[in-house]
Write an enzyme that holds these catalytic residues in place. Structure first.
Site, PDB file in Angstrom:
ATOM      1  N   GLY A   1       0.778  -1.238   0.000  1.00  0.00           N
ATOM      2  CA  GLY A   1       0.000   0.000   0.000  1.00  0.00           C
ATOM      3  C   GLY A   1       0.806   1.283   0.000  1.00  0.00           C
ATOM      4  O   GLY A   1       0.283   2.330   0.383  1.00  0.00           O
ATOM      5  N   SER A   2       2.066   1.225  -0.472  1.00  0.00           N
ATOM      6  CA  SER A   2       2.823   2.487  -0.493  1.00  0.00           C
ATOM      7  C   SER A   2       2.251   3.443  -1.541  1.00  0.00           C
ATOM      8  O   SER A   2       2.221   4.661  -1.332  1.00  0.00           O
ATOM      9  CB  SER A   2       4.316   2.243  -0.718  1.00  0.00           C
ATOM     10  OG  SER A   2       4.576   1.783  -2.017  1.00  0.00           O
ATOM     11  N   ASN A   3       1.769   2.910  -2.662  1.00  0.00           N
ATOM     12  CA  ASN A   3       1.109   3.782  -3.643  1.00  0.00           C
ATOM     13  C   ASN A   3      -0.179   4.359  -3.069  1.00  0.00           C
ATOM     14  O   ASN A   3      -0.471   5.540  -3.250  1.00  0.00           O
ATOM     15  CB  ASN A   3       0.768   2.996  -4.915  1.00  0.00           C
ATOM     16  CG  ASN A   3       1.869   3.070  -5.955  1.00  0.00           C
ATOM     17  OD1 ASN A   3       2.083   4.092  -6.578  1.00  0.00           O
ATOM     18  ND2 ASN A   3       2.574   1.957  -6.129  1.00  0.00           N
TER      19      ASN A   3
ATOM     20  N   ASN B   1      -4.848   2.328 -13.591  1.00  0.00           N
ATOM     21  CA  ASN B   1      -3.925   1.390 -12.934  1.00  0.00           C
ATOM     22  C   ASN B   1      -2.486   1.858 -13.108  1.00  0.00           C
ATOM     23  O   ASN B   1      -2.144   2.447 -14.129  1.00  0.00           O
ATOM     24  CB  ASN B   1      -4.083  -0.009 -13.550  1.00  0.00           C
ATOM     25  CG  ASN B   1      -3.167  -1.039 -12.896  1.00  0.00           C
ATOM     26  OD1 ASN B   1      -3.077  -1.111 -11.667  1.00  0.00           O
ATOM     27  ND2 ASN B   1      -2.468  -1.822 -13.699  1.00  0.00           N
TER      28      ASN B   1
ATOM     29  N   HIS C   1       1.308   0.421 -13.487  1.00  0.00           N
ATOM     30  CA  HIS C   1       1.992  -0.840 -13.801  1.00  0.00           C
ATOM     31  C   HIS C   1       3.507  -0.607 -13.815  1.00  0.00           C
ATOM     32  O   HIS C   1       3.978   0.359 -14.408  1.00  0.00           O
ATOM     33  CB  HIS C   1       1.525  -1.382 -15.161  1.00  0.00           C
ATOM     34  CG  HIS C   1       2.174  -2.680 -15.474  1.00  0.00           C
ATOM     35  ND1 HIS C   1       1.706  -3.883 -14.959  1.00  0.00           N
ATOM     36  CD2 HIS C   1       3.294  -2.978 -16.182  1.00  0.00           C
ATOM     37  CE1 HIS C   1       2.505  -4.854 -15.351  1.00  0.00           C
ATOM     38  NE2 HIS C   1       3.475  -4.336 -16.097  1.00  0.00           N
TER      39      HIS C   1
HETATM   40  C1  GRF Z   1       3.589  -1.522  -7.429  1.00  0.00           C
HETATM   41  O1  GRF Z   1       4.846  -1.733  -7.998  1.00  0.00           O
HETATM   42  C2  GRF Z   1       2.528  -1.489  -8.493  1.00  0.00           C
HETATM   43  O2  GRF Z   1       2.961  -0.924  -9.692  1.00  0.00           O
HETATM   44  C3  GRF Z   1       2.262  -2.954  -8.686  1.00  0.00           C
HETATM   45  O3  GRF Z   1       2.286  -3.497  -7.400  1.00  0.00           O
HETATM   46  C4  GRF Z   1       3.152  -2.701  -6.576  1.00  0.00           C
HETATM   47  C5  GRF Z   1       2.374  -2.276  -5.369  1.00  0.00           C
HETATM   48  O4  GRF Z   1       3.173  -1.684  -4.399  1.00  0.00           O
HETATM   49  N1  GRF Z   1       1.034  -3.178  -9.417  1.00  0.00           N
HETATM   50  P1  GRF Z   1       2.508  -0.937  -3.169  1.00  0.00           P
HETATM   51  O5  GRF Z   1       1.526  -1.929  -2.541  1.00  0.00           O
HETATM   52  O6  GRF Z   1       1.790   0.269  -3.671  1.00  0.00           O
HETATM   53  O7  GRF Z   1       3.611  -0.600  -2.225  1.00  0.00           O
END
Ligand code: GRF
Length: 200
Positions: free
Chosen positions: A23-25, A116, A118
């Site tokens: 969940g860092s994004n 999304n 990617h």
């Molecule tokens: C990210 O690299 C995203 O692009 C991929 O999964 C990863 C998720 O990382 N689909 P986080 O959970 O957001 O840290």
């Protein structure tokens, strides 16, 4: 107002984040939306894995995280997700490490409003392990892609990409860390554009 005219503030764009793991994004998206102080409202995170770290990250930022695991059929799970989205009047969905394929019916319900991130320069290295696949292929340049979601896997129209060079001595971890910063930047830029468009 002295002249009797009412100023109606523009309604924010209501969005939800879908995530399955770290969940860092998701955290970056929530923090950015909150720090803008308007334009974008993210009242909800959807997580399909009980115990995922993203749940605590969302809660720390005061955002409800609804865990909806797949117990029965995929369509039951998606119906529960759609109901949660409706409850919050969600207009846009940001997928951020959401490890499930959405059905064509679900995608149609949010046509051109599901985005999304990617971890590769699509169409290169689609699938679950973009950084790993690009790293092992020893490409000198890789990157990250923000794209709309369609019925395929990592096939929807590209919104934006950012690239980075593989550096001497890179490990998969350093390679991935460079890419993650670009993932965060792409989502921040997209949020700003969405908010500006809504305010126009
Ligand atoms: C990210 O690299 C995203 O692009 C991929 O999964 C990863 C998720 O990382 N689909 P986080 O959970 O957001 O840290």
């Amino acid at each position: 107002m002295a002249d009797g005219k009412k100023i109606t503030p523009k309604k924010p764009v209501i969005c939800a984040v879908f995530a399955s793991g770290n969940g860092s994004n998701a955290e970056n998206i929530l923090r950015h939306a909150q720090s803008r102080g308007g334009g974008i409202s993210i009242p909800l995170v959807i997580c399909n894995k009980a115990g995922a770290p993203v749940i605590v990250r969302a809660e720390k930022l005061g955002v409800a995280c609804k865990v909806i695991e797949r117990a029965g059929t995929k369509s039951e799970q998606e119906a529960a997700i759609l109901a949660a989205l409706k409850e919050h009047d969600v207009e846009w969905i940001f997928l951020a490490g959401f490890m499930a394929i959405l059905s064509p019916d679900f995608v149609a319900a949010y046509k051109d409003r599901i985005v999304n991130i990617h971890p590769s320069l699509l169409p290169q290295f689609p699938g679950k392990d973009g950084y790993g696949d690009a790293f092992r292929a020893e490409v000198p340049v890789s990157g990250v892609t923000l794209h709309y979601v369609d019925d395929g896997i990592d096939t929807g129209p590209v919104i934006a990409q950012k690239s980075f060079a593989r550096e001497e001595g890179d490990t998969l971890e350093t390679f991935r860390a460079r890419g993650m910063e670009l993932e965060y930047a792409l989502y921040r830029e997209f949020i700003d554009i969405l908010a500006q468009r809504a305010a126009a």
